[in-house]
Design a protein around this motif. Structure first.
Motif, mmCIF file in Angstrom:
data_model
loop_
_atom_site.group_PDB
_atom_site.id
_atom_site.type_symbol
_atom_site.label_atom_id
_atom_site.label_comp_id
_atom_site.label_asym_id
_atom_site.label_seq_id
_atom_site.Cartn_x
_atom_site.Cartn_y
_atom_site.Cartn_z
ATOM 1 N N MET A 164 -21.371 22.092 36.335
ATOM 2 C CA MET A 164 -21.590 22.578 37.700
ATOM 3 C C MET A 164 -20.350 23.321 38.191
ATOM 4 O O MET A 164 -19.244 22.884 37.957
ATOM 5 C CB MET A 164 -21.752 21.370 38.596
ATOM 6 N N SER A 165 -20.533 24.407 38.873
ATOM 7 C CA SER A 165 -19.378 25.041 39.481
ATOM 8 C C SER A 165 -18.837 24.077 40.530
ATOM 9 O O SER A 165 -19.570 23.235 41.040
ATOM 10 C CB SER A 165 -19.765 26.361 40.144
ATOM 11 N N ALA A 166 -17.547 24.246 40.825
ATOM 12 C CA ALA A 166 -16.909 23.275 41.714
ATOM 13 C C ALA A 166 -17.305 23.475 43.175
ATOM 14 O O ALA A 166 -16.882 22.751 44.040
ATOM 15 C CB ALA A 166 -15.394 23.396 41.563
ATOM 16 N N GLU A 167 -18.132 24.480 43.445
ATOM 17 C CA GLU A 167 -18.301 24.895 44.836
ATOM 18 C C GLU A 167 -19.585 24.429 45.498
ATOM 19 O O GLU A 167 -19.992 24.960 46.510
ATOM 20 C CB GLU A 167 -18.195 26.432 44.940
ATOM 21 N N GLY A 168 -20.246 23.457 44.897
ATOM 22 C CA GLY A 168 -21.402 22.888 45.586
ATOM 23 C C GLY A 168 -22.628 23.760 45.562
ATOM 24 O O GLY A 168 -23.285 23.863 44.539
ATOM 25 N N THR A 169 -22.925 24.434 46.667
ATOM 26 C CA THR A 169 -24.224 25.080 46.791
ATOM 27 C C THR A 169 -24.338 26.407 46.043
ATOM 28 O O THR A 169 -25.424 26.796 45.654
ATOM 29 C CB THR A 169 -24.548 25.328 48.271
ATOM 30 N N GLY A 170 -23.262 27.144 45.874
ATOM 31 C CA GLY A 170 -23.350 28.432 45.193
ATOM 32 C C GLY A 170 -23.771 28.259 43.737
ATOM 33 O O GLY A 170 -23.667 27.169 43.186
ATOM 34 N N LEU A 171 -24.293 29.340 43.179
ATOM 35 C CA LEU A 171 -24.730 29.291 41.783
ATOM 36 C C LEU A 171 -23.918 30.300 40.988
ATOM 37 O O LEU A 171 -23.819 31.465 41.377
ATOM 38 C CB LEU A 171 -26.221 29.654 41.713
ATOM 39 N N PHE A 172 -23.333 29.851 39.883
ATOM 40 C CA PHE A 172 -22.440 30.717 39.110
ATOM 41 C C PHE A 172 -22.987 30.861 37.686
ATOM 42 O O PHE A 172 -23.053 29.892 36.936
ATOM 43 C CB PHE A 172 -21.042 30.085 39.117
ATOM 44 N N ILE A 173 -23.395 32.085 37.353
ATOM 45 C CA ILE A 173 -24.012 32.342 36.048
ATOM 46 C C ILE A 173 -23.215 33.416 35.307
ATOM 47 O O ILE A 173 -22.877 34.457 35.875
ATOM 48 C CB ILE A 173 -25.461 32.833 36.220
ATOM 49 N N ALA A 174 -22.931 33.166 34.035
ATOM 50 C CA ALA A 174 -22.234 34.166 33.216
ATOM 51 C C ALA A 174 -23.173 34.678 32.123
ATOM 52 O O ALA A 174 -23.995 33.915 31.596
ATOM 53 C CB ALA A 174 -20.994 33.549 32.594
ATOM 54 N N PHE A 175 -23.043 35.948 31.804
ATOM 55 C CA PHE A 175 -23.737 36.546 30.662
ATOM 56 C C PHE A 175 -22.706 36.838 29.587
ATOM 57 O O PHE A 175 -21.673 37.436 29.866
ATOM 58 C CB PHE A 175 -24.431 37.859 31.058
ATOM 59 N N GLU A 176 -23.006 36.407 28.377
ATOM 60 C CA GLU A 176 -22.087 36.653 27.267
ATOM 61 C C GLU A 176 -22.864 37.213 26.087
ATOM 62 O O GLU A 176 -24.091 37.109 26.021
ATOM 63 C CB GLU A 176 -21.411 35.347 26.824
ATOM 64 N N GLY A 177 -22.121 37.735 25.133
ATOM 65 C CA GLY A 177 -22.747 38.277 23.927
ATOM 66 C C GLY A 177 -21.927 39.445 23.434
ATOM 67 O O GLY A 177 -20.990 39.886 24.095
ATOM 68 N N GLY A 178 -22.296 39.922 22.258
ATOM 69 C CA GLY A 178 -21.553 41.031 21.676
ATOM 70 C C GLY A 178 -21.791 42.315 22.452
ATOM 71 O O GLY A 178 -22.635 42.379 23.348
ATOM 72 N N ASP A 179 -21.042 43.344 22.092
ATOM 73 C CA ASP A 179 -21.230 44.643 22.721
ATOM 74 C C ASP A 179 -22.599 45.181 22.311
ATOM 75 O O ASP A 179 -22.986 45.070 21.153
ATOM 76 C CB ASP A 179 -20.118 45.590 22.271
ATOM 77 N N GLY A 180 -23.325 45.731 23.282
ATOM 78 C CA GLY A 180 -24.636 46.307 22.972
ATOM 79 C C GLY A 180 -25.772 45.297 23.000
ATOM 80 O O GLY A 180 -26.876 45.584 22.557
ATOM 81 N N ALA A 181 -25.528 44.088 23.568
ATOM 82 C CA ALA A 181 -26.572 43.054 23.586
ATOM 83 C C ALA A 181 -27.526 43.203 24.770
ATOM 84 O O ALA A 181 -28.576 42.568 24.793
ATOM 85 C CB ALA A 181 -25.930 41.668 23.611
ATOM 86 N N GLY A 182 -27.148 44.018 25.746
ATOM 87 C CA GLY A 182 -28.019 44.216 26.919
ATOM 88 C C GLY A 182 -27.638 43.345 28.104
ATOM 89 O O GLY A 182 -28.461 43.086 28.985
ATOM 90 N N LYS A 183 -26.374 42.916 28.166
ATOM 91 C CA LYS A 183 -25.937 42.040 29.259
ATOM 92 C C LYS A 183 -26.095 42.691 30.621
ATOM 93 O O LYS A 183 -26.570 42.056 31.558
ATOM 94 C CB LYS A 183 -24.453 41.664 29.086
ATOM 95 N N SER A 184 -25.686 43.947 30.733
ATOM 96 C CA SER A 184 -25.717 44.553 32.071
ATOM 97 C C SER A 184 -27.154 44.741 32.556
ATOM 98 O O SER A 184 -27.448 44.521 33.731
ATOM 99 C CB SER A 184 -24.911 45.850 32.121
ATOM 100 N N THR A 185 -28.075 45.081 31.646
ATOM 101 C CA THR A 185 -29.492 45.207 32.032
ATOM 102 C C THR A 185 -30.009 43.869 32.536
ATOM 103 O O THR A 185 -30.632 43.777 33.600
ATOM 104 C CB THR A 185 -30.343 45.617 30.798
ATOM 105 N N GLN A 186 -29.748 42.811 31.788
ATOM 106 C CA GLN A 186 -30.288 41.494 32.147
ATOM 107 C C GLN A 186 -29.617 40.927 33.387
ATOM 108 O O GLN A 186 -30.277 40.280 34.196
ATOM 109 C CB GLN A 186 -30.167 40.526 30.961
ATOM 110 N N SER A 187 -28.328 41.145 33.548
ATOM 111 C CA SER A 187 -27.704 40.586 34.757
ATOM 112 C C SER A 187 -28.216 41.315 35.989
ATOM 113 O O SER A 187 -28.422 40.702 37.039
ATOM 114 C CB SER A 187 -26.173 40.560 34.662
ATOM 115 N N ALA A 188 -28.492 42.622 35.858
ATOM 116 C CA ALA A 188 -29.046 43.370 37.001
ATOM 117 C C ALA A 188 -30.450 42.863 37.340
ATOM 118 O O ALA A 188 -30.802 42.701 38.513
ATOM 119 C CB ALA A 188 -29.070 44.862 36.680
ATOM 120 N N LEU A 189 -31.259 42.589 36.313
ATOM 121 C CA LEU A 189 -32.622 42.093 36.559
ATOM 122 C C LEU A 189 -32.595 40.714 37.215
ATOM 123 O O LEU A 189 -33.387 40.433 38.125
ATOM 124 C CB LEU A 189 -33.408 42.019 35.242
ATOM 125 N N LEU A 190 -31.673 39.862 36.758
ATOM 126 C CA LEU A 190 -31.587 38.530 37.368
ATOM 127 C C LEU A 190 -31.130 38.641 38.824
ATOM 128 O O LEU A 190 -31.672 37.965 39.707
ATOM 129 C CB LEU A 190 -30.626 37.631 36.570
#
Ligand code: TYD
Length: 223
Positions: A1-27
């Motif tokens: 859990m993030s230390a901040e209680g109500t906020g939600l903290f999500i990270a996208f990881e993966g190699g270059d060219g995996a589509g992280k920016s597309t998926q983080s924008a959709l989320l």
């Protein structure tokens, strides 16, 4: 859990060219539709100093950058990111979605540059005062395929590392997920965009549901 209680903290990881920016924008879009305030950001970057560090560490032409210096530059950018942007947003109860976070340093610097995963974890724990994501999505892609999927154009310092380096980085992400499956969602990045985004949203719903249950279980808690 993030230390901040109500906020939600999500990270996208993966190699270059995996589509992280597309998926983080959709989320981000999906969470906004549900009425959440969302901060969508990336590493290295997200602050003025972080973006400057990003150019220094990624662009060619700054002379030799040895492995420890590189690790410290990523950690410095991350420290600013957490202090100036991420923690304040979480404290306001917002959702923060970041393209890359500590696991990138563990994979690229800890394994790729052979600095050691525990050392890099400790360095970044200090840099962020131990702020870890609520969960991390790993978009898994074969490095050769990732290279082919990347937008054409010049490769940055890290992208231009050989496929063997990127294969180690990929394995490091998978190992992190295997060690703590409750904090990760590993997705085959070859699936179509909608299938991936739906799987991510389902996982976010599970996190929300678990939170509601916990809040209901605490006397005087919300829910
Ligand atoms: P990214 O923004 O994903 O690059 P691009 O948009 O070109 O795909 O990440 C920049 C590069 O920095 C990427 O090759 C991975 C590397 N990196 C590290 O080596 N360590 C880190 O801690 C981070 C955040 C990124």
């Amino acid at each position: 859990m993030s230390a901040e209680g109500t906020g939600l903290f999500i990270a996208f990881e993966g190699g270059d060219g995996a589509g992280k920016s597309t998926q983080s924008a959709l989320l981000a879009e999906a969470l906004r539709k549900r009425g959440l305030t969302v901060v969508q950001t990336r590493e290295p970057g997200g602050t003025e100093i972080g973006e400057k560090l990003r150019s220094l560490v990624l662009d060619h032409g700054h002379g030799e950058i040895d492995a420890r210096t590189e690790a410290l530059m990523y950690a410095a950018a991350r420290a600013a990111h957490v202090e100036q942007l991420i923690r304040p947003a979480l404290a306001r109860g917002e959702a923060v979605i970041t393209d890359r976070y500590i696991d990138s340093s563990v994979a690229y610097q800890g394994i790729g540059r052979d600095l050691g995963t525990e050392e890099i974890r400790q360095l970044n724990s200090w840099a962020t005062a131990s702020l870890w994501p609520d969960f991390t999505v790993i978009l898994d892609v074969d490095p050769v395929e990732g290279r082919a999927r990347r937008a054409p154009g010049g490769e940055d310092r890290l992208e231009s590392e050989p496929d063997t380096f990127h294969a180690q980085v990929r394995q490091a992400f998978l190992d992190a997920a295997e060690a703590a499956p409750e904090r990760y969602l590993v997705i085959d990045a070859r699936q179509d965009v909608e299938t991936i985004s739906e799987a991510i949203l389902r996982r976010v719903d599970e996190v929300f549901a678990a939170r509601r249950q916990r809040a209901a279980a605490v006397p005087g808690g919300q829910g």
